[in-house]
Each structure stands twice: as structure tokens, then as C-alpha cells.
Design a protein around this motif. Structure first.
Motif, mmCIF file in Angstrom:
data_model
loop_
_atom_site.group_PDB
_atom_site.id
_atom_site.type_symbol
_atom_site.label_atom_id
_atom_site.label_comp_id
_atom_site.label_asym_id
_atom_site.label_seq_id
_atom_site.Cartn_x
_atom_site.Cartn_y
_atom_site.Cartn_z
ATOM 1 N N ALA A 280 73.958 -57.270 -28.610
ATOM 2 C CA ALA A 280 74.079 -56.819 -29.994
ATOM 3 C C ALA A 280 75.527 -56.488 -30.328
ATOM 4 C CB ALA A 280 73.189 -55.600 -30.230
ATOM 5 N N PHE A 281 76.240 -55.896 -29.382
ATOM 6 C CA PHE A 281 77.642 -55.567 -29.624
ATOM 7 C C PHE A 281 78.472 -56.833 -29.815
ATOM 8 C CE2 PHE A 281 81.857 -53.961 -27.953
ATOM 9 C CZ PHE A 281 82.150 -53.252 -29.104
ATOM 10 N N ARG A 282 78.166 -57.880 -29.046
ATOM 11 C CA ARG A 282 78.890 -59.152 -29.218
ATOM 12 C C ARG A 282 78.595 -59.769 -30.577
ATOM 13 N NH1 ARG A 282 77.113 -60.794 -24.245
ATOM 14 N NH2 ARG A 282 76.116 -62.649 -25.108
ATOM 15 N N LEU A 283 77.341 -59.756 -30.983
ATOM 16 C CA LEU A 283 76.992 -60.357 -32.267
ATOM 17 C C LEU A 283 77.655 -59.615 -33.426
ATOM 18 C CD1 LEU A 283 73.190 -61.156 -31.782
ATOM 19 C CD2 LEU A 283 75.072 -62.790 -31.907
ATOM 20 N N ILE A 284 77.604 -58.289 -33.385
ATOM 21 C CA ILE A 284 78.207 -57.508 -34.462
ATOM 22 C C ILE A 284 79.720 -57.680 -34.470
ATOM 23 C CG2 ILE A 284 78.609 -55.142 -35.251
ATOM 24 C CD1 ILE A 284 75.780 -54.490 -34.266
ATOM 25 N N SER A 285 80.304 -57.881 -33.298
ATOM 26 C CA SER A 285 81.749 -58.063 -33.198
ATOM 27 C C SER A 285 82.173 -59.496 -33.504
ATOM 28 C CB SER A 285 82.237 -57.677 -31.794
ATOM 29 O OG SER A 285 81.983 -56.322 -31.542
ATOM 30 N N PHE B 157 69.023 -49.400 -28.226
ATOM 31 C CA PHE B 157 69.877 -49.302 -27.048
ATOM 32 C C PHE B 157 69.353 -50.164 -25.911
ATOM 33 C CE2 PHE B 157 71.178 -46.884 -23.153
ATOM 34 C CZ PHE B 157 72.545 -47.086 -23.258
ATOM 35 N N ALA B 158 68.036 -50.111 -25.672
ATOM 36 C CA ALA B 158 67.455 -50.829 -24.532
ATOM 37 C C ALA B 158 67.273 -52.312 -24.810
ATOM 38 C CB ALA B 158 66.112 -50.193 -24.152
ATOM 39 N N ASP B 159 66.737 -52.636 -25.987
ATOM 40 C CA ASP B 159 66.359 -54.026 -26.266
ATOM 41 C C ASP B 159 67.460 -54.836 -26.934
ATOM 42 O OD1 ASP B 159 63.874 -53.293 -25.300
ATOM 43 O OD2 ASP B 159 63.026 -52.930 -27.284
ATOM 44 N N GLY B 160 68.396 -54.164 -27.625
ATOM 45 C CA GLY B 160 69.430 -54.881 -28.345
ATOM 46 C C GLY B 160 70.790 -54.837 -27.693
#
Length: 650
Positions: free
Chosen positions: A177-182, A396-399
């Protein structure tokens, strides 16, 4: 002795004392304030930085070759963020300072820093929305780099520090998720990078508290973060303030006692209460409170109705009066104030608080900031703390992890790291406070979105790395250095392999607010875009709401300041109401061309704003009834069974 900061000849004003400078706290016994660096630390950091830049390049290449896939979600904020940066870049290209500074003045809810960075990218790389994610990727690389530096800095022992940094970086870089948002045209990527930089700068300043340059660097980073987005700044500034206060409790307490003993409280209260600026500020503040309590208010002035609601200008006036009071107080007692604040306080006052305080003098900026960071910003009526806790744990766990079982391991390691704080370098508690208070803050806020974790979740992984490093440090008594290094390398390799072999979870795209299927929203304008060439002003109306999508697409094509109106029609409760509002808009329109998009089955309907087809179809009725514009071509759009119709002014 304590000197009273009253200048010769003064008879009024607040007495400000100048106590002795607060001495730097001595390092804990057996603990260095700052880990020494050698060639291994430098080489490891350069490898991590090169890898982060390489991965960011791969992410950019993937988007660059298929950019349409990102532009799904008609009402998504990325349209506004890209449009703002594009407008700034075009204003510079066309030498239009009025347009440039006019756009900057509008940047109230979303401050201008991201737009300025994006405009610089577009000016250097070319006007192309395929470069729109570059600022976010810069933030992603910054986050990876500072996560490494922070985790390594917390340990004096090199092996434990390198292992902690490796664990923290692997968890951060692998986060889906952090990569996608970034890799989006959003503020979170750069916000995370600036937050990590601020946390690192604080640790660096705490390691050498008498170095003014280190505190100035922290102040500048915090200032940039504030002008990037206020809530990101708030999430970081609170734990830093608490960490500093608790780590310097004794000297701060001594200073407060000196101030209390040396200052005549009655004189202070009298001088404050008698200030004309504060008296006027109190009166205007009372008027603001009364207007908010009364609701919409208007006055008749010279035959014109003047609205006083919301009283945003009066709020700015109240603040300006307080600002003037502080300015004159500071001018009278500058030397004493500087002496009292010390090295850290002076840097933060002049390089951080003062620029922010001046910015609030601009109209509406203070009220917009307070609204944006308050619970009044789009609250969820179903909000509760228990639901928030459950939601953010799922995110936090799944994304934010490629496999959910890594989440409890990360939290367990973070708790171990919490226990190890006394053995870490100074300032370590700021990292743990940031992770804890940010998590509590997003849970308590009445609006829940998975992307709200993006700018601070890296601190949780730093805490996890600290826990891993602390466990490795326990093996020093029975493992020789070479074996400890081998164990650390093996465990880091296993963690890296688990993340490399795990597929991207579907939940990551959901929490990153990226639609994983369906046609691109660019298809709402591409089929007829050439028909808009040469128009000075275009008005866009749809049966499913409004978006900055049309503005940036039209301006990117012409590289010019085409006016693109999206007159706000919202909150309608019937077809007749929509028809009446549309008739009013058309009667007042100065557009050369009007585009109507009729989409009976749009996926982007917004019932909360009244954007449902049964009501909004009234705009189509109104256009058919008017005579100012003549119907031209119609286009079947390959999205939601929509039809776009071009109307030209007669």
C-alpha cells in the motif's frame, strides 16, 4: 542571578527574564550520544539509497508506459493536485505572474509545497502527466533513506544498528500500500519523506544539542512539512514536543521556577490585560463567536448585502491583533527572550514558528487550517474508537504488509524495542511516541481512510527494526562478532525473501484508493478534446458531479491558460431544482463552449452531494430549453454509457 529583560526608560510591558543558558544534558552512563560512522556505514547507506532510487525508477517506468490506469476515480484528489502543479508550471512557462501568484493564494486547504515541487518537475521534464508521480517517488526514496539513517542512529553497536536498519528498510520498501500511494499524484508520498526527514533531524539535533545549525535544519524541515500539509505536521510536531519536554524535564523545570520567582505575576497580568491589541482581539473574538452561534448573518451596507458568515476575515483580524501584540512585546524584550529560549528555542522560533505565524495573516488561511485539521473535516457519522482500531489494524495487516502474519511480528518487535529505549541513543523516545500518537490520532479522528497511515507507518517499522536490533544485541555475551553478523545477515535475507516471493494483495489497491479495473477517466474527454482547441473559456457539466480532470487535460494539451469552469451544482434534491440551477448558470455563463456529459449509469455518482442521475439529469433538460448556445456534435463515450454533447455560443 536572573536578569529582568526591561530596557532603560521602560514603564510598561511584560517583564521577561533571561536565566542562565540551560546546560546540555550529559549522556547516560556507558552510552554515547551519537553512533560513530565508518566506511561500512557509509557503504551500506549508499547501497540502500541506490536500491531505493532504482526501485523508484522501475515504478516510474511502469506508470510512464501505462499512465491511463492511474486515472480512474473521477472525484479523486489526484486531479486537483496535478491541476495545481500544472497551472503553476504553465504560469511560469507563459510568464504570467498574476496567474502564478493567484494560484498560490488559493492554496489554503492544501498548502503549496507539493504543487511547487510538481511544477519544477514539469518545467524540467516537460508538461506531461506521466511525470506527475515524480514528487511522490522522491518522497518514497527519502523515506527509505531516512528510515535507514534513523534506525542505524539509534544504536551505538554497529552490528545491531545495521540489522535494525535492514529490518526497518525491508518492511518499509516492501509495503504494497505504501508503494502504491507513493506512486500516485498525491501528497502522502512526499509527506512521508518530509516526516522521516524531520524525525531524523530531531535525533541528530538531540545528539549535539548545543549545535544551532542542527536545530535550524530541524526547524526548516518542519516548516516545509507544514506548508506541505498541516495534519502531517501536527502528527509529527506533537511527539517531538513531548519527547523534548520529557528528555529535558529537569532543566526546563529549573527555568520555569526561575521565571516564576523573578517575574511579578501581578505586573504581567496587568500589562497583558491593559494591551489595546489584546482588548481589541478579545472584542473581535467575541463577535466571531456570536456570529458562529447565530448562523448565517448579513448586513446592509450602502444598499448592498454584506455577508458576515462564516466570519473567516474576522478570525484573521483577531489573530492579526494578537500577532501585533506579540511583535511589539518581542521587539521590547528580544534579548531576554532569545536568552531564555536557548539554542533549540531560538532556532524553532525564527525558522519555524515565525514563518507559520506570518502565513496565518493571509486571508482565510488560519480558519481553513483549523477546519482542515479539526474533527469537523468530513466526519464519518458511524465513527467509533473500536471501529477505528479494527479498521486500521486491517489496513496495517492486509494493506501495508505483503503477508498479514508479518503485522503482529512487526508490532511484537516494536514492543521489544520500546523496552530497549534506555539503552538507545538520545532522542529515541521520539520515534516511539511518533508511532504511538499518530496511530491514536488517526483512530480518534472521525474520518477513516487507509491512506492516512502512509505518512507515519514507517515509524512503526523503525520501532520493529529497533526490537530486532535489541534482540541481536542480547547475543553479544555468547556469540562472537562474526557469528552475530552472519545471523543478522541470514535473518535479513529471510525477511527479504518472504517479501520478494509474496504477491501483491488485492486489499492494497483498495486502501491506497486506486481502482484496479475499469476504463480510464481520460475517456470522458479524449474523444472530443480536439473540438475544444482555440476556445478561450470552456464550461463542463456532468450528471455525476465535478472534477479538476477536465481542467488539467485541456490545459496540458494547449499549454495555455484556457479557463475551464466547473460551476458547482450540488445538494439538489429533485430534477426541477437541478434544472433551475443549471438555467441560472447558463444565463450567466461567459464560456465559448459548453460540454454536457450525460451518464445514466455512472460509477461516480455521489449521493452525499446530491449527484444522482434522477436529480442531475435536470441539467440536460435546462440545456435543451435555453437559446444562448447552439448544439453541435455529440460523442458516445466508452465509459458508463455516457454521451458528451458540445454546445457553442451563438
Amino acid at each position: 542571578m536572573v536578569d529582568v529583560g526591561r530596557q532603560d526608560g521602560e514603564t510598561t510591558g511584560i517583564p521577561v527574564i533571561a536565566p542562565r543558558p540551560i546546560p546540555a544534558a550529559p549522556p547516560a552512563i556507558g552510552k554515547a550520544r551519537e553512533a560513530p560512522r565508518n566506511w561500512l556505514d557509509i557503504a551500506a547507506f549508499l547501497i540502500v539509497l541506490a536500491a531505493a532510487i532504482g526501485v523508484a525508477g522501475i515504478m516510474l517506468a511502469g506508470y510512464y508506459h501505462a499512465p491511463d490506469l492511474l486515472w480512474r476515480g473521477f472525484h479523486h484528489d489526484r486531479n486537483s493536485h496535478y491541476s495545481f502543479g500544472l497551472d503553476l508550471a504553465l504560469a511560469v512557462r507563459t510568464f504570467d505572474p498574476a496567474w502564478f501568484f493567484g494560484e498560490l493564494e488559493k492554496a489554503k486547504v492544501w498548502p503549496p509545497f507539493h504543487g511547487l515541487v510538481l511544477s519544477a518537475v514539469l518545467l524540467l521534464g516537460g508538461i506531461d502527466h506521466r511525470l506527475g508521480i515524480v514528487p511522490s517517488l522522491i518522497g518514497w526514496v527519502m523515506t527509505i533513506a531516512f528510515v535507514w539513517l534513523i534506525a542505524r542512529r539509534l544504536f551505538v553497536d554497529r552490528c545491531s544498528g545495521l540489522f535494525a536498519a535492514a529490518v526497518a528498510v525491508i518492511l518499509t520498501a516492501a509495503s504494497p500500500a505504501f508503494r502504491l500511494i507513493s506512486a500516485d499524484v498525491m501528497l502522502e508520498g512526499l509527506g512521508a519523506g518530509l516526516s522521516a526527514a524531520g524525525l531524523w533531524a530531531y535525533l541528530r539535533a538531540e545528539a549535539k544539542p548545543d549545535a544551532p545549525g542542527r536545530w535550524r535544519l530541524l526547524a526548516l524541515i518542519l516548516t516545509v512539512l507544514f506548508f506541505h500539509k498541516g495534519n502531517y505536521w501536527g502528527l509529527l510536531i506533537a511527539p517531538l514536543a513531548i519527547a523534548y519536554a520529557t528528555e529535558h524535564l529537569a532543566p526546563i523545570g529549573r527555568t520555569l521556577r526561575q521565571i516564576w520567582a523573578a517575574t511579578r505575576l501581578k505586573a504581567v497580568l496587568k500589562a497583558t490585560a491593559g494591551s489595546p491589541f489584546l482588548i481589541l482581539a478579545a472584542l473581535v473574538a467575541g463577535l466571531v463567536a456570536a456570529i458562529y452561534a447565530h448562523g448565517p448573518t448579513a448586513l446592509e451596507l450602502f444598499g448592498q448585502s454584506v455577508s458576515l458568515y462564516p466570519p473567516e476575515n474576522l478570525t484573521t483580524a483577531t489573530y492579526a491583533l494578537v500577532f501585533l501584540w506579540w511583535t511589539f512585546t518581542w521587539l521590547r524584550h528580544r534579548a531576554a527572550i532569545d536568552h531564555t529560549l536557548g539554542t533549540a528555542g531560538r532556532a524553532l522560533l525564527y525558522w519555524h514558528l515565525t514563518p507559520i505565524a506570518i502565513s496565518f495573516l493571509l486571508p482565510h488561511r488560519l480558519s481553513k487550517f483549523l477546519w482542515f485539521v479539526s474533527p469537523a473535516n468530513n466526519p464519518d457519522p458511524n465513527h467509533s474508537l473500536s471501529l477505528g482500531l479494527q479498521f486500521y489494524w486491517r489496513v496495517f495487516a492486509d494493506g501495508f504488509h505483503l503477508v498479514p502474519w508479518l503485522a503482529p511480528i512487526a508490532v511484537a518487535l516494536a514492543l521489544i524495542g520500546l523496552i530497549a529505549i534506555p539503552r538507545l541513543t538520545p532522542g529515541a523516545r521520539a520515534v516511539f511516541l511518533f508511532a504511538l500518537l499518530a496511530w491514536v490520532g488517526v483512530i480518534a479522528h472521525p474520518q477513516h481512510q487507509g491512506r492516512f497511515m502512509s505518512t507515519w507507518v514507517f515509524s512503526v517499522w523503525i520501532c520493529s527494526g529497533v526490537g530486532a536490533g535489541a534482540l541481536l544485541a542480547l547475543t553479544r555475551a555468547w556469540l562472537p562478532p562474526l557469528w552475530r553478523g552472519a545471523v543478522a545477515a541470514a535473518l535479513a535475507a529471510i525477511l527479504l525473501a518472504v517479501n520478494l516471493m509474496s504477491p501483491m494483495p488485492k486489499a492494497a489497491a483498495t486502501y491506497a484508493l486506486q481502482d484496479a479495473s475499469g476504463p480510464s477517466d481520460l475517456e470522458l474527454i479524449r474523444p472530443y478534446l480536439a473540438e475544444l482547441d482555440g476556445a478561450h473559456e470552456v464550461a463542463m457539466f456532468t450528471t455525476f458531479g465535478m472534477s479538476k480532470l477536465f481542467a488539467w487535460v485541456i490545459r496540458e494539451r494547449c499549454r495555455c491558460h484556457t479557463i475551464v469552469d466547473d460551476p458547482f451544482i450540488a445538494g439538489v434534491t429533485s430534477r426541477e431544482e437541478a434544472r433551475a440551477l443549471m438555467s441560472e448558470r447558463i444565463a450567466q455563463s461567459t464560456a465559448d463552449v459548453v460540454v454536457i456529459i450525460d451518464a445514466p449509469h455512472s460509477r461516480d455518482e455521489g449521493p452525499g452531494f446530491g449527484w444522482v442521475y434522477a436529480n442531475m439529469v435536470g441539467i440536460v433538460d435546462a440545456m435543451a430549453d435555453q437559446t444562448r448556445y447552439q448544439r453541435s456534435n455529440s460523442y458516445a463515450l466508452p465509459i458508463d454509457d455516457a454521451t458528451a454533447t458540445i454546445w457553442r455560443r451563438r
